[in-house]
Design a protein around this motif. Sequence first.
Motif, mmCIF file in Angstrom:
data_model
loop_
_atom_site.group_PDB
_atom_site.id
_atom_site.type_symbol
_atom_site.label_atom_id
_atom_site.label_comp_id
_atom_site.label_asym_id
_atom_site.label_seq_id
_atom_site.Cartn_x
_atom_site.Cartn_y
_atom_site.Cartn_z
ATOM 1 N N GLN A 194 -10.045 -17.462 -11.034
ATOM 2 C CA GLN A 194 -8.972 -16.790 -10.299
ATOM 3 C C GLN A 194 -9.315 -15.310 -10.180
ATOM 4 O O GLN A 194 -9.772 -14.690 -11.126
ATOM 5 N N VAL A 195 -9.115 -14.766 -8.985
ATOM 6 C CA VAL A 195 -9.457 -13.374 -8.710
ATOM 7 C C VAL A 195 -8.190 -12.543 -8.650
ATOM 8 O O VAL A 195 -7.197 -12.950 -8.042
ATOM 9 N N GLN A 196 -8.250 -11.392 -9.269
ATOM 10 C CA GLN A 196 -7.129 -10.451 -9.236
ATOM 11 C C GLN A 196 -7.590 -9.131 -8.652
ATOM 12 O O GLN A 196 -8.710 -8.687 -8.911
ATOM 13 N N VAL A 197 -6.696 -8.505 -7.897
ATOM 14 C CA VAL A 197 -6.955 -7.186 -7.316
ATOM 15 C C VAL A 197 -5.813 -6.285 -7.729
ATOM 16 O O VAL A 197 -4.644 -6.584 -7.441
ATOM 17 N N VAL A 198 -6.125 -5.196 -8.399
ATOM 18 C CA VAL A 198 -5.093 -4.310 -8.924
ATOM 19 C C VAL A 198 -5.359 -2.890 -8.455
ATOM 20 O O VAL A 198 -6.441 -2.338 -8.706
ATOM 21 N N GLU A 199 -4.356 -2.317 -7.788
ATOM 22 C CA GLU A 199 -4.450 -0.926 -7.347
ATOM 23 C C GLU A 199 -3.747 -0.016 -8.354
ATOM 24 O O GLU A 199 -2.799 -0.437 -9.021
ATOM 25 N N SER A 200 -4.194 1.212 -8.413
ATOM 26 C CA SER A 200 -3.545 2.216 -9.258
ATOM 27 C C SER A 200 -3.831 3.593 -8.692
ATOM 28 O O SER A 200 -4.712 3.757 -7.838
ATOM 29 N N GLY A 201 -3.048 4.570 -9.162
ATOM 30 C CA GLY A 201 -3.297 5.955 -8.786
ATOM 31 C C GLY A 201 -2.318 6.551 -7.803
ATOM 32 O O GLY A 201 -2.413 7.737 -7.472
ATOM 33 N N GLY A 202 -1.380 5.744 -7.312
ATOM 34 C CA GLY A 202 -0.397 6.283 -6.384
ATOM 35 C C GLY A 202 0.564 7.233 -7.071
ATOM 36 O O GLY A 202 0.573 7.359 -8.296
ATOM 37 N N GLY A 203 1.381 7.877 -6.256
ATOM 38 C CA GLY A 203 2.365 8.792 -6.823
ATOM 39 C C GLY A 203 2.925 9.717 -5.778
ATOM 40 O O GLY A 203 2.755 9.508 -4.570
ATOM 41 N N LEU A 204 3.596 10.756 -6.281
ATOM 42 C CA LEU A 204 4.226 11.758 -5.429
ATOM 43 C C LEU A 204 3.399 13.033 -5.486
ATOM 44 O O LEU A 204 3.051 13.507 -6.580
ATOM 45 N N VAL A 205 3.085 13.571 -4.324
ATOM 46 C CA VAL A 205 2.276 14.786 -4.263
ATOM 47 C C VAL A 205 2.786 15.650 -3.112
ATOM 48 O O VAL A 205 3.333 15.131 -2.131
ATOM 49 N N GLN A 206 2.607 16.947 -3.240
ATOM 50 C CA GLN A 206 2.995 17.852 -2.155
ATOM 51 C C GLN A 206 1.935 17.846 -1.051
ATOM 52 O O GLN A 206 0.759 17.567 -1.309
ATOM 53 N N LEU A 245 -6.991 6.947 -5.574
ATOM 54 C CA LEU A 245 -6.581 5.567 -5.796
ATOM 55 C C LEU A 245 -7.762 4.752 -6.303
ATOM 56 O O LEU A 245 -8.907 5.008 -5.932
ATOM 57 N N SER A 246 -7.444 3.774 -7.143
ATOM 58 C CA SER A 246 -8.464 2.850 -7.644
ATOM 59 C C SER A 246 -8.069 1.427 -7.306
ATOM 60 O O SER A 246 -6.884 1.078 -7.323
ATOM 61 N N CYS A 247 -9.059 0.615 -7.025
ATOM 62 C CA CYS A 247 -8.862 -0.814 -6.753
ATOM 63 C C CYS A 247 -9.855 -1.580 -7.606
ATOM 64 O O CYS A 247 -11.064 -1.478 -7.381
ATOM 65 N N ALA A 248 -9.331 -2.313 -8.573
ATOM 66 C CA ALA A 248 -10.199 -3.059 -9.484
ATOM 67 C C ALA A 248 -10.068 -4.547 -9.225
ATOM 68 O O ALA A 248 -8.964 -5.092 -9.261
ATOM 69 N N ALA A 249 -11.193 -5.193 -8.975
ATOM 70 C CA ALA A 249 -11.225 -6.642 -8.774
ATOM 71 C C ALA A 249 -11.779 -7.293 -10.030
ATOM 72 O O ALA A 249 -12.763 -6.819 -10.607
ATOM 73 N N SER A 250 -11.124 -8.374 -10.449
ATOM 74 C CA SER A 250 -11.574 -9.060 -11.662
ATOM 75 C C SER A 250 -11.445 -10.565 -11.478
ATOM 76 O O SER A 250 -10.782 -11.046 -10.570
ATOM 77 N N TYR A 287 -8.751 -11.396 -0.730
ATOM 78 C CA TYR A 287 -7.674 -11.212 -1.700
ATOM 79 C C TYR A 287 -7.046 -9.839 -1.469
ATOM 80 O O TYR A 287 -7.751 -8.868 -1.185
ATOM 81 N N TRP A 288 -5.741 -9.788 -1.656
ATOM 82 C CA TRP A 288 -4.995 -8.538 -1.518
ATOM 83 C C TRP A 288 -4.398 -8.155 -2.865
ATOM 84 O O TRP A 288 -3.992 -9.015 -3.653
ATOM 85 N N GLY A 289 -4.276 -6.868 -3.067
ATOM 86 C CA GLY A 289 -3.534 -6.376 -4.210
ATOM 87 C C GLY A 289 -2.068 -6.240 -3.858
ATOM 88 O O GLY A 289 -1.649 -6.506 -2.725
ATOM 89 N N GLN A 290 -1.282 -5.801 -4.852
ATOM 90 C CA GLN A 290 0.165 -5.703 -4.677
ATOM 91 C C GLN A 290 0.574 -4.387 -4.026
ATOM 92 O O GLN A 290 1.717 -4.273 -3.582
ATOM 93 N N GLY A 291 -0.309 -3.429 -3.988
ATOM 94 C CA GLY A 291 -0.004 -2.160 -3.344
ATOM 95 C C GLY A 291 0.407 -1.073 -4.323
ATOM 96 O O GLY A 291 0.917 -1.361 -5.411
#
Length: 115
Positions: free
Chosen positions: A1-13, A20-25, A104-108
């Motif tokens: 099973q393949v997973q795609v996980v995004e990280s690094g989002g947030g609020l910025v001026q 952003l990072s996208c890790a596939a496992s 495969y898509w990540g959750q965003g």
Amino acid sequence: QVQVVESGGGLVQAGGSLRLSCAASGSIFSLTFMGWYREAPGFQRELVASITSGGSTNYAVSVKGRFTISRDNAKNTAYLQMNSLKPEDTSVYYCRIEADDFQYWGQGTQVTVSS
């Protein structure tokens, strides 16, 4: 099973930066494509940037010169460095990968740029 996980989002001026990072496992033999897409309310999901296993990149006109995509093949991870952010970059950012003839898509991850 393949997973795609995004990280690094947030609020910025406006004018700020985010990475952003996208890790596939999982069971991945050949990861040929990694791409970042974004979808804002009322708009269609659009390609922001992509990179192949060979390092070929593609960018949307709206982000060219401000965003840089890169990848670490050993870690099956792609990065999106976003500089000079604008309020119109506000969106949910999704990662899509193509591996072993499947996609495969990540959750965003939410990116919000305040003016």
